[in-house]
Scaffold this active site. Structure first.
Site: not given
Ligand code: VGL
Ligand code: ZN
Length: 199
Positions: A9, A53, A107, A152
């Protein structure tokens, strides 16, 4: 070589100026880019949410970002709207060497369930298919970098260990959100699960 680098991410919304900015998120880029040249197999994940979402506080009446709600799959932290499909915020950071990646796992694209981990959605059941991809390629050892350490990255490394991969988190190439002790909890869970924590 039986190793892969999993880059979690590294997207605009998790970097300074983004909707869910992780402090120092962009500082990891030089190291991540070097690491990407050192592994034969490089996988990127991309948080990829529809605009409605269910992890977004905006979708819950009276819901505030960084509080928790009960979903049918368990407790879910509510976040500011982030990484909405097709937006600038969902794009990889422009300095990320994305050309090195062979696989991009998106995802969190189902409105009703969040997906922190690269392997399973937050119901801990619905698979992303990544384990099969890695096993088919004979990969046994995974190194994790990216954002955020305590969400994540940690959830991905914990699932990797559970699935029988040798998992290492390179913490110097990660940054954390650290919400109500979440970083300490993630460290403890990863140590207990046999995830190697390296600088
Ligand atoms: C993430 C919170 C919401 C991450 C993704 O990448 O850690 N954290 N969505
Ligand atoms: Zn998200």
């Amino acid at each position: 070589m039986t190793k892969a680098l999993i880059v979690i991410d590294v997207q605009n919304d998790f970097c300074p100026g983004g909707a869910l900015a992780v402090a120092g998120g962009d500082e990891i880029l030089p190291r991540v880019n070097v690491l990407m040249t050192e592994f034969d197999t490089v996988v990127l994940t991309q948080d990829w949410h529809p605009a409605d979402h269910s992890s977004f506080a905006s979708q819950h009446e009276g819901g505030a970002p960084f509080t928790q709600v009960h979903m049918d799959y368990g407790l879910q932290t509510l976040w500011p709207d982030h990484c909405v499909q097709g937006t600038k915020g969902a794009e990889f950071h422009p300095d990320l060497a994305v050309d090195r990646a062979q696989m991009i796992i998106r995802k969190g694209f189902r409105a009703g369930v969040d997906s922190y981990s690269a392997f399973f959605e937050n119901d801990h059941k619905t698979t992303t298919g990544l384990a099969g991809y890695l096993r088919d390629r004979g990969i046994e050892e995974l190194s994790f970098v990216g954002l955020a350490t305590d969400f994540c990255v940690a959830w991905s490394a914990l699932d990797a260990a559970k699935l029988g991969f040798k998992a290492t988190v390179l913490e110097g190439a990660c940054r954390a959100i650290d919400l109500d002790g979440s970083l300490a909890a993630a460290h403890e869970a990863m140590r207990a699960a046999g995830v190697k924590l390296e600088a």
